[in-house]
Design a protein around this motif. Structure first.
Motif, PDB file in Angstrom:
ATOM      1  N   ARG A  75       0.872  -1.195   0.000  1.00 44.09           N
ATOM      2  CA  ARG A  75       0.000   0.000   0.000  1.00 44.09           C
ATOM      3  C   ARG A  75       0.890   1.220   0.000  1.00 44.09           C
ATOM      4  O   ARG A  75       1.562   1.502   0.986  1.00 44.09           O
ATOM      5  CB  ARG A  75      -0.907  -0.017   1.216  1.00 44.09           C
ATOM      6  N   LEU A  76       0.915   1.954  -1.116  1.00 43.10           N
ATOM      7  CA  LEU A  76       1.722   3.174  -1.246  1.00 43.10           C
ATOM      8  C   LEU A  76       0.816   4.384  -1.106  1.00 43.10           C
ATOM      9  O   LEU A  76      -0.188   4.510  -1.817  1.00 43.10           O
ATOM     10  CB  LEU A  76       2.421   3.209  -2.600  1.00 43.10           C
ATOM     11  N   THR A  77       1.195   5.264  -0.201  1.00 44.96           N
ATOM     12  CA  THR A  77       0.481   6.533  -0.033  1.00 44.96           C
ATOM     13  C   THR A  77       1.453   7.656  -0.337  1.00 44.96           C
ATOM     14  O   THR A  77       2.538   7.712   0.254  1.00 44.96           O
ATOM     15  CB  THR A  77      -0.060   6.690   1.391  1.00 44.96           C
ATOM     16  N   VAL A  78       1.083   8.526  -1.259  1.00 51.39           N
ATOM     17  CA  VAL A  78       1.912   9.683  -1.613  1.00 51.39           C
ATOM     18  C   VAL A  78       1.238  10.927  -1.052  1.00 51.39           C
ATOM     19  O   VAL A  78       0.060  11.185  -1.330  1.00 51.39           O
ATOM     20  CB  VAL A  78       2.090   9.797  -3.135  1.00 51.39           C
ATOM     21  N   VAL A  79       2.003  11.687  -0.265  1.00 52.24           N
ATOM     22  CA  VAL A  79       1.424  12.882   0.376  1.00 52.24           C
ATOM     23  C   VAL A  79       2.131  14.139  -0.095  1.00 52.24           C
ATOM     24  O   VAL A  79       3.229  14.072  -0.682  1.00 52.24           O
ATOM     25  CB  VAL A  79       1.501  12.771   1.907  1.00 52.24           C
TER      26      VAL A  79
END
Lengths: 113, 113
Positions: free
Chosen positions: A109-113
């Motif tokens: 699960r990749l989250t880019v902020v």
């Protein structure tokens, strides 16, 4: 027998950064495919490697790249991350090139902020 | 371009209430049609591959069938543990780059005790 293993399981990155995702296929499997799954959608094909050669590339920008190592494990690299790259990245392995039975890992699960 | 449409998007059933999920496809020739089950936050779990019209495969309470334009996943007397998203995918005939799976968006099945 161990299934397809992916690492890391979760990752948070900042826009513009680079990320490397890793996949170890089922023992004896020579084919590895990468898919991107955005929430609420089906998986979208990114790459397939078989015997260390690229067998197909989906409709993704050149920021996405991958490779397969002599032990058949694989890496997916994404450069210059965008918010829209946030997704579940799935790796699938198969014993044959045609993915007759493709088995997926639990995903990263990749989250880019 | 290959297209897969799944219906309904979501389905709620009482425990023991049988039903069917539909997967219609548009592909320039079909090598295989795949069914997967996916639990929230996890990778898809392989269920079946069907290759020719008229073929049927069964696993516990699930039976998959294939025609020239669509596939059905029949679920008989479902239990709460059958709750998941069911994904359908197609694969084009042999050829370089045709090993990829093209997925639909899935049917989210909920079985109410």
């Amino acid at each position: 027998d161990a299934g397809v293993t992916q690492s890391p399981t979760h990752l948070i990155k900042t826009r513009g950064q680079h990320v490397t995702l890793r996949c170890s296929p089922i023992s004896g499997h020579k084919s590895v495919s990468w898919y991107q799954q955005v929430l609420g959608q089906g998986p979208q094909f990114i790459f397939q490697y078989y015997e260390k050669e690229e067998r197909g590339r989906g409709n993704f920008p050149d920021r996405f790249s991958a490779r397969q190592f002599p032990n058949y494990s694989s890496e997916l690299n994404v450069n210059a991350l965008l918010l829209g790259d946030s997704a579940l990245y799935l790796c699938a392995s198969s014993a044959d090139r045609m993915n007759t039975e493709a088995f997926f890992g639990q995903g990263t699960r990749l989250t880019v902020v | 371009e290959d297209q897969v449409t799944q219906s309904p998007e979501a389905l709620r059933l009482q425990e023991g209430e049988s039903s069917s999920l539909n997967c219609s496809y548009t592909v320039s020739g079909l090598r295989g049609l795949f069914w997967y089950r996916q639990d929230p936050g996890k990778g898809p779990e392989f269920l079946f591959t069907l290759y020719s019209a008229g073929e049927e495969k069964e696993k516990e309470r699930l039976k998959a069938t294939l025609t020239k334009k669509e596939s059905f996943l029949h679920i008989t007397a479902p239990k709460p543990e059958d709750s998941a998203t069911y994904l359908c995918a197609v694969q084009a005939p042999w050829g370089f780059g045709n090993e990829k799976l093209t997925f639909g968006t899935g049917t989210r099945l909920t079985i109410i005790p």
